[in-house]
Design an enzyme around this catalytic site. Structure first.
Site, mmCIF file in Angstrom:
data_model
loop_
_atom_site.group_PDB
_atom_site.id
_atom_site.type_symbol
_atom_site.label_atom_id
_atom_site.label_comp_id
_atom_site.label_asym_id
_atom_site.label_seq_id
_atom_site.Cartn_x
_atom_site.Cartn_y
_atom_site.Cartn_z
ATOM 1 N N TYR A 54 22.981 57.685 -15.597
ATOM 2 C CA TYR A 54 24.165 56.834 -15.551
ATOM 3 C C TYR A 54 24.755 56.861 -14.137
ATOM 4 O O TYR A 54 25.196 57.900 -13.651
ATOM 5 C CB TYR A 54 25.219 57.298 -16.562
ATOM 6 C CG TYR A 54 24.781 57.240 -18.010
ATOM 7 C CD1 TYR A 54 23.674 56.510 -18.418
ATOM 8 C CD2 TYR A 54 25.488 57.932 -19.003
ATOM 9 C CE1 TYR A 54 23.277 56.469 -19.746
ATOM 10 C CE2 TYR A 54 25.101 57.885 -20.338
ATOM 11 C CZ TYR A 54 23.988 57.155 -20.697
ATOM 12 O OH TYR A 54 23.608 57.119 -22.013
ATOM 13 N N SER A 152 16.394 60.817 -28.002
ATOM 14 C CA SER A 152 17.054 59.516 -28.110
ATOM 15 C C SER A 152 16.015 58.416 -28.266
ATOM 16 O O SER A 152 15.056 58.360 -27.488
ATOM 17 C CB SER A 152 17.912 59.250 -26.863
ATOM 18 O OG SER A 152 18.502 57.960 -26.901
ATOM 19 N N GLN A 177 19.440 60.124 -30.756
ATOM 20 C CA GLN A 177 20.499 59.211 -30.336
ATOM 21 C C GLN A 177 19.955 57.778 -30.284
ATOM 22 O O GLN A 177 19.415 57.351 -29.261
ATOM 23 C CB GLN A 177 21.071 59.623 -28.972
ATOM 24 C CG GLN A 177 22.300 58.820 -28.603
ATOM 25 C CD GLN A 177 22.989 59.304 -27.338
ATOM 26 O OE1 GLN A 177 23.292 58.512 -26.452
ATOM 27 N NE2 GLN A 177 23.242 60.603 -27.261
ATOM 28 N N SER A 206 26.413 52.378 -29.228
ATOM 29 C CA SER A 206 26.760 50.971 -29.442
ATOM 30 C C SER A 206 27.137 50.647 -30.893
ATOM 31 O O SER A 206 26.636 49.687 -31.474
ATOM 32 C CB SER A 206 25.618 50.058 -28.997
ATOM 33 O OG SER A 206 26.074 48.738 -28.812
ATOM 34 N N PRO A 207 28.034 51.422 -31.514
ATOM 35 C CA PRO A 207 28.437 51.128 -32.900
ATOM 36 C C PRO A 207 29.191 49.810 -33.038
ATOM 37 O O PRO A 207 29.267 49.262 -34.145
ATOM 38 C CB PRO A 207 29.325 52.313 -33.272
ATOM 39 C CG PRO A 207 29.855 52.813 -31.964
ATOM 40 C CD PRO A 207 28.723 52.623 -30.990
ATOM 41 N N ARG A 228 32.243 42.784 -21.300
ATOM 42 C CA ARG A 228 30.896 43.325 -21.098
ATOM 43 C C ARG A 228 29.895 42.206 -20.824
ATOM 44 O O ARG A 228 28.975 42.354 -20.011
ATOM 45 C CB ARG A 228 30.481 44.114 -22.357
ATOM 46 C CG ARG A 228 29.053 44.640 -22.394
ATOM 47 C CD ARG A 228 28.810 45.768 -21.409
ATOM 48 N NE ARG A 228 29.730 46.875 -21.589
ATOM 49 C CZ ARG A 228 29.558 47.855 -22.475
ATOM 50 N NH1 ARG A 228 28.507 47.862 -23.262
ATOM 51 N NH2 ARG A 228 30.426 48.840 -22.547
ATOM 52 N N GLY A 285 32.801 54.402 -25.910
ATOM 53 C CA GLY A 285 33.164 54.413 -24.499
ATOM 54 C C GLY A 285 34.534 53.795 -24.309
ATOM 55 O O GLY A 285 35.156 53.309 -25.257
ATOM 56 N N ASN A 295 40.204 53.228 -31.120
ATOM 57 C CA ASN A 295 38.929 53.434 -31.802
ATOM 58 C C ASN A 295 38.863 54.740 -32.567
ATOM 59 O O ASN A 295 38.138 54.859 -33.552
ATOM 60 C CB ASN A 295 37.782 53.361 -30.793
ATOM 61 C CG ASN A 295 37.547 51.955 -30.292
ATOM 62 O OD1 ASN A 295 37.882 50.983 -30.963
ATOM 63 N ND2 ASN A 295 36.972 51.827 -29.112
#
Length: 334
Positions: A54, A152, A177, A206-207, A228, A285, A295
């Site tokens: 990242y 993941s 993940q 990414s739920p 986004r 995030g 959230n």
């Protein structure tokens, strides 16, 4: 905030976990990122997920700085290894013994910690013998640099082979993940049954489907400025699959369901993934602190069978279920 065990282990994680992909070190300023991390801590989040790739290491550095001064034992810090980092030389990627050892040492330095609670294979490496990868992870655990090992976006067969080798090496894989949301359910047919059999939990990313399940993208309307979908640093590519009028129209049909529960669409989306008993945590995030505050309320929501059916009915026709779409690459990314 509720906490759940991670796989068949004694480690508990906050079921809302803070993730800093696409934000720290790239999309938001460091002071805003720090405020978001502190908002997460104030809300009861103890688990923080990042990765060396990242922002090419910058996200780990920002997270380490933001968490500085807190009680390390009260946190669960998660990171990952696999994707190309640094100058992207021939050994700066994959799950070779060399890259895993150099990766964990660099991550610990950037995170300003002696160990991570969970070290994850960010993808499956088809070009490194699995025996080499698993043996290296076992040594990382024995050296005390990681307490637990996860993966993941591994397929069910990869999880089975990996867990068998891990147990031969004296440890277990405790988590996977994957991407998972009410729109993206590719893990349900094979990965989740295999995970339950193997004692592995899901930490899902990414739920809210890159923001689509918030309902802010409207069919036939321009993309919201600053969203986004307009981010040219990577966010726009991930969201494209959902930006069609049919899917966006179906998402709008979830509004009466959310209103009936007195929650937002984003909270409904996060609560939906947490309704799956194989999910230990949902990664959330934030580009600003108030997003975390909102959230996190999903942790308080219980969805009954009638509500789950309404969600299925509203989204029918736009749900992806093909297990072949697990995001595990067929060749190593160099």
């Amino acid at each position: 905030m509720a906490y759940r065990y991670l796989g068949n282990s004694g480690l508990k994680v906050s079921e809302i976990t803070y993730g800093n992909w696409l934000t720290h070190g790239s999309q938001v300023e460091n002071d805003v990122a720090t405020k978001s991390v502190h908002a997460a801590l104030d809300a009861g989040i103890t688990t923080f997920d990042t990765a060396d790739v990242y922002a090419n290491g910058a996200a780990e550095t920002v997270l380490g700085e933001a968490l500085k001064g807190g009680r390390r034992e009260s946190l669960e810090i998660l990171t990952k290894v696999y994707f190309p980092v640094g100058p992207k030389g021939p050994n700066d990627t994959g799950l070779s013994r060399k890259h895993i050892f150099e990766g964990i040492n660099a991550s610990l330095q950037r995170l300003n910690t002696d160990y991570v609670d969970l070290y994850q294979a960010h993808r499956y490496d088809v070009e490194t013998p699995l025996e080499e990868t698993i043996a290296a992870f076992g040594d990382v655990v024995r050296q005390g640099k990681a307490l637990y090992i996860g993966v993941s976006e591994w397929t069910a067969d990869q999880l089975r082979r990996g867990q068998s080798l891990a147990r031969e090496n004296g440890f277990s894989i405790v988590s996977n993940q994957p991407q998972y949301s009410a729109l993206w359910r590719v893990i349900e047919a094979e990965v989740i049954p295999a995970s339950k059999e193997l004692g592995i939990s899901q930490i899902v990313w990414s739920p809210i489907a890159q923001g689509v399940l918030t309902g802010k993208y409207l069919p036939g309307q321009p993309l919201p400025e600053g969203s986004r979908a307009t981010d040219d640093k990577g966010g726009d590519k991930m969201i494209q699959r959902y930006l069609n009028d049919e899917t966006l129209r179906r998402v709008q049909e979830l509004k009466p369901v959310a209103e009936g529960l007195g929650v937002t669409l984003a909270q409904l989306a996060v609560a939906w993934v947490l309704a799956n008993d194989n999910v230990a945590a949902a990664l959330v995030g934030a580009s600003r602190p108030e997003q975390i505050t909102e959230n996190i309320k999903a942790s308080e929501i219980t969805l009954g069978a009638d509500v789950l059916k309404k969600i299925d009915d509203a989204l029918a026709g736009s749900i992806e279920t093909d297990p072949a779409k697990t995001q595990s690459p067929e060749t190593r990314l160099a």
